[in-house]
Structure formats: C-alpha cells, structure tokens
Enzyme design. Structure first.
Site, PDB file in Angstrom:
ATOM      1  N   GLY A  32       0.821  -1.206   0.000  1.00  0.00           N
ATOM      2  CA  GLY A  32       0.000   0.000   0.000  1.00  0.00           C
ATOM      3  C   GLY A  32       0.856   1.257   0.000  1.00  0.00           C
ATOM      4  CB  SER A  33       0.006   4.663   1.146  1.00  0.00           C
ATOM      5  OG  SER A  33      -1.227   4.713   0.454  1.00  0.00           O
ATOM      6  CB  VAL A  34       4.395   1.836   3.451  1.00  0.00           C
ATOM      7  CG1 VAL A  34       4.599   0.493   2.780  1.00  0.00           C
ATOM      8  CG2 VAL A  34       5.539   2.180   4.378  1.00  0.00           C
ATOM      9  CE  LYS A  62      -0.114   6.519  -1.940  1.00  0.00           C
ATOM     10  NZ  LYS A  62      -1.263   7.186  -1.282  1.00  0.00           N
TER      11      LYS A  62
END
Length: 639
Positions: free
Chosen positions: A348-350, A352
């Site tokens: 997920g967003s980690v 990014k």
C-alpha cells in the site's frame, strides 16, 4: 686238503662298482629304495622349516603393526564423540541458545539374559538371576528419577521382546554415572540437549535444533538445526565429532570394560554466533506487537527494529511464534515460519516513498511546490480514488504524501515516468532479496517490465500490484535515513571460534540510492506524516508522534485479495507503517505490518500507535538525546 670258499656271486653292476672303487673308501653294499625315500623326506622337512621361518619373519617384522591393530580391534570398541554445539548469543553476549551434555541409558537384553543365565547356572545358591537383577535396577533408577520414569515402566522395558532397548534419554551425566556404577551392564551414550532460556524470545529468528539420528553415518548423530539460524548456520554451529576407544570383554562391543575409555581424536566444538539482536529490545517488540495484534483483532503481524546507519537488526518479531522448549507449540509448522523475511504482501501507500524520492531527485517537484489534485483519476481501464471524498484541491508535494493521496501520487509518478520510477524502485531493493542471512527469504515481486499492461503503472506507485516483506519495506526507509545509502540488513554480527577468536561477518553490500541531499529533503518532508495541524493540515499518523522527537515516516493500507472472490477486498487490508526515529539524527528505523486487522476499530486502521510505543521504549532504552527542536508545521492543502 683244505677247501677254498667261493665268494658269493655278484651282479655285473656290483662287480663294476668294486673294480672302480677308490682305495681307502668304504664301499656301500647297495642303494636301496628306502634310502631314496629318506633323502626325499629330509629335503621336504628342510624346505618346510625354511617356509615357516620366512613366514615368521614376515609376521614379526613386516606385518606386526597390521596384525597388532587387527588384534586390538578384536578386543576394543570405537565410538564417536559428539562435538559440543556452539551457542547463539545476542549483541550483548546473552545466550539465546546453548547446549547441555546429557546421557542416554540403554541395555543389550540379549547379552544380559545370557550372562545372568550363565551366572545362575554356576552359582545356584546365590539366588541371583535375570528377574532379580532387573527388578533391583528398576527400583534403583526409579528412585533416582522419580519425576521421569516409574519402576513399572522400567520393568516393561526390561521385558521387551527385543535384543536391545533404550531406557532413558536426556539424563544428567552425574545421575547416569551413579546408575552405571551400580549396574555395569547398563550402557551410556553421550548426548546433548539444546536449551533456549528465553523460551519464545527471538525463536522465529534463532529457530530450533534437536538430537538427530537420521542416516547410517553415526558420526553425524548430534544436535542439528531444523529451523531458523539453527538450520541455516548448522555447519558453523555443529563442530566436528571425535572418536573414543574402549576395551571390551571377549571382543564383544556391547561389553565395554569400565575405566578403559580413551580419546583417539578429540571432538572439535562448533563456533558460536553473535547476533545483532538485543534481547531486551526483542522482548519488548514481541510483547508490544502481540498485544497490538490482539487489540486490533488482526490475523497476525510482523515488526522490525533496524539500525539506521548499519542495517543491523536489533529486533525482528512475528506475532505467530513458538517456544522451542515446548514441543506442543510447534505442532503447527506455520509457527516456525519467519514471516518478516519469508512472506511478502502488497504494502500500500508505504511504497509511495519511491515516487516521493523520484519526484524530488528528478527535480520534478519540491516539498513546497503545489499540485491540483482531483478526487479521482482515470488510468487505462480503472479509476483511482483517494481514501476520502474531495473535489479538486491544491496540495503541496509534502501534502500529497503526508495525507497519502493516491491521485496526487499518480500525477507525480506520471511526471517522473515509468522507466525512471522502476529504476529507482530497483535501487531501493524492491523485488530483490535483502541478503539478511535468514532462511527462506523472499524477494517479493515486481512484474517484469515486458509484462506491464496499460493499467500496471496505475497500481505500482501506490503500493498495489507488487509485494515485499517487512524487512524489504524497512530497508527502503533505512536508505532515506542513511543519506541515501541502502545497507544490506544483517542479523549475524560475527562468528566466535572455540578458542574465542571473533570473526566478523563479511561487510554488507551497499547501494547509493539517491544523493544525501535528496534523502534529507525526503526525510524532512515525511515528518509531516505525524503532523497534527489545523484544518486539513494534519498527516495520516499524528498518533505516531513522540514528544520531544522529530519523527519521519509513512503509513500504508494495502488491499488484500479476497481468497473467495479472487478480487481485491474492501475489508481485508495490510496496515503498514515505516518510521525513522529521530528524523533529525536518525538512530533507528521501525517497520510494522498488521495482517487484516478489524478496520472498524481505531487500532485496526493504523499502526501509528504501535510505532509510538516502540519508539518511546527505544528512547529510554538507549537514552537517545531529544531532537534539536520540534519539526515545523507545514501546509499540506492550500485552501
């Protein structure tokens, strides 16, 4: 008139011999057949004496050593001496695993029956026989080890319909010595038992070792690893077995004469392993992770504490674990798994952090540059949304990542470009094994470039469509904490030889992911994730903040695939957090993953509170100085 006697007539041959005889020599009357036989016997006898003499010389001079060794083998027995196994130590010398010597007791029932029957036959008045002998032994041993075995259990073993039986395993050597002194027909075998003083402490890392007797090679019968470092570094820990010889009665290997044992080749102990693990930190991490997994009703969870500069792992925890001292806890093989290393997930967003770093490093954006972000974005055949509903808003670059905007991240990723993004992801180690040195490590997954579809790049920048382990995820943030230099994580610090010589592990490999300036800019930018500002200027994890310290990090929510529908689930998620502590003078990097927590609970939607708890402990444990000052509050959304 006197008569003249006529000489006896002789054959022509005889007369010829007389005529040709030399004067002064006795002349034999005749050479008979018996004379010839006598001569032949004499010659044979002399030849026999010569042969026997030659054989004696050969035996006594040339074959003496060989025959002596053969005779020695007939009256001695050679046994293997197990090598003492090395210990596993934490970074401070505390033992996580070590071995203790034990003895196994056994009996050759066939020999015992024969000896006792012969004794009873020769000494009938003594009343001593097999039954009396084993009854006395059973009573004596049971009294010595009342909590281990009963008298009746021993009698059952003594009466087994077999030629041989083991009586007891893992007996203290002193107790075994007492038993064998009293009952010399009981044999002992030197064994060892592995002890784990911390029970489940670091058990997924350390693993498990026990006594193994598989295979016909007796010299390999010893403690060997079956999981974790015990298995991966078995060659270093096991050592080299020795050999011992003992005299036997009548050449019977099962009748060793007590006191005649002597070593002919000493066993070489195995080396010990010094880990980077700190037992105290490991204990706290396991306790805090386990409690949070229970609180959030997650299926499981993993966490790691890594040195920001060296990549050394101070703690590595899995909520699912086992106690190597308790066999019941390892019935499920999954409990022996080391998921922070072996089990990749969609982060997920980690993830990014790749896009954020690429945008800054390429000059496509600065922390304060702005970007108009709509509430949704069409990418090929799919539409990307943010986690909250909003219309088009103006975000700073810092705000895109602090608030974890999927749409804003994709807009920046497009500017960066697919090739540049993928190249940087590889430098961060995505899709590659870290080389941590633990068994079963997974390299995660990034789809090969040639297999990308038009929608592939709509997933990767926001942490979907690829996978990584907790160790890989944390390693990405270690690079940012370490001025852009990614250091291969490691968990074994050194090997300690039996003589005490410390042999450091090979230096870890390094990769300069980005420049120190880019890394610092990104690190400072990510401080806003824990920012608690007014209005829309709060990050996604104010709960991760630690008073007096600057924190840099990133939250993540990665959708899991529903095993029933085979599609992304709306309720099953990987909740992640990676944080740098302190952000201004990095000392540690902490990575966390919660497996499918209950998202209806506050603790089920963020791992920020768990990071806060871990970082607070680390600050006390290592007396980490306070940050130079609080992180500045920066605008995230321009209203």
């Amino acid at each position: 008139m006197r008569r003249t006697r006529r000489a006896p007539s002789r054959s022509i041959t005889e007369r010829h011999r007389i005529v040709n005889a030399k004067p002064g020599r006795a002349v034999p009357y005749a050479a008979t057949g018996s004379n010839r036989r006598y001569m032949v016997v004499r010659l044979v006898f002399v030849a026999a004496i010569f042969v026997v003499g030659a054989r004696l010389v050969q035996v006594q001079v040339f074959e003496a050593d060989t025959l002596s060794a053969a005779a020695e083998r007939q009256r001695t027995a050679v046994t293997d001496i197990p090598a003492p196994r090395g210990s596993i130590l934490d970074r401070n010398g505390a033992k996580l695993a070590f071995s203790v010597e034990t003895q196994t007791l056994s009996v050759n029932l066939k020999v015992l029956h024969k000896r006792m029957d012969e004794f009873a036959a020769k000494h009938p008045a003594s009343g001593r026989n097999f039954e009396n002998e084993v009854a006395g032994a059973a009573k004596y041993i049971a009294a010595k080890l009342p909590s281990v075995i009963s008298e009746q259990q021993l009698l059952t073993l003594f009466h087994k319909p077999a030629a041989f039986t083991y009586l007891l395993h893992d007996i203290e050597p002193s107790v075994a010595t007492d038993i064998v002194k009293k009952y010399t027909w009981i044999q002992t075998e030197k064994r060892a038992r592995r002890e784990y003083p911390g029970d489940s402490l670091a058990s997924n890392v350390v693993g498990l070792a026990n006594w193994r007797m598989e295979g016909p090679d007796v010299s390999k019968h010893n403690i060997h690893g079956v999981a974790g470092l015990e298995a991966a570094r078995d060659g270093d820990l096991a050592g080299t077995p020795g050999r011992r010889v003992a005299n036997t009665r009548n050449g019977n290997d099962n009748l060793v004469i007590p006191g005649t044992e002597r070593d002919i080749q000493a066993a070489i102990p195995g080396s010990s392993l010094e880990l980077t693990i700190d037992s105290d930190v490991q204990y706290e991490l396991q306790q805090k992770l386990g409690a949070y997994v229970t609180q959030s009703r997650a299926k499981g969870g993993q966490a790691i504490v890594m040195d920001a500069k060296t990549g050394e792992v101070y703690a590595l925890a899995d909520a699912k674990t086992f106690n190597p001292n308790d066999s019941s806890t390892r019935q499920d093989a999954e409990n022996l798994n080391n998921r922070p290393v072996t089990t990749p997930f969609e982060p997920g967003s980690v993830n990014k952090i790749v896009t954020a770093t690429a945008a800054i490093d390429s000059g496509m954006a600065t922390p304060t540059s702005t970007l108009k972000v709509p509430g949704a974005l069409k990418v090929a055949n799919q539409t990307i949304f943010d986690a909250w509903n909003h219309g088009t808003q103006t975000f700073t670059t810092t705000g895109v990542f602090a608030k974890s905007s999927n749409v804003g991240t994709m807009l920046l990723a497009r500017k960066v470009g697919e090739e540049r993004w993928l190249d940087l992801a590889k430098k961060f180690g995505v899709g590659q094994k870290t080389g941590i040195g633990l068994p079963g490590e997974s390299g995660g997954y990034v789809p090969p470039r040639k297999e990308w579809h038009t929608s592939t790049f709509g997933n990767l920048p926001i942490g979907q469509g690829l996978s990584m382990t907790v160790v890989q995820m944390t390693g990405m943030y270690q690079a940012i904490a370490n001025d852009g230099l990614r250091v291969e994580p490691r968990i074994v610090k050194a090997k300690v030889s039996p003589d005490g010589t410390v042999v450091p592990e090979p230096a870890p490999k390094t990769v300069q992911v980005v420049s120190p300036q880019t890394a610092k800019t990104v690190r400072d930018m990510m401080r806003a994730v824990v920012q608690n500002g007014k209005g829309q200027n709060s990050g996604t994890a104010p709960s991760a903040a630690v008073t007096g310290y600057q924190i840099s990090g990133k939250t993540g929510t990665g959708q899991q695939v529903d095993p029933k529908t085979k599609a992304y689930s709306d309720t099953l998620n990987n909740i992640t957090f990676a944080g740098i502590f302190p952000a201004d003078h990095p000392r540690f990097v902490v990575g966390i993953r919660l497996d499918a927590p209950d998202s209806t609970l506050p603790s089920g939607s963020s791992a920020g509170p768990l990071f806060h708890s871990i970082a607070s402990y680390l600050s006390r444990r290592y007396q980490i100085p306070l940050s130079d000052g609080p992180a500045p509050v920066v605008p995230l959304v321009i209203e």
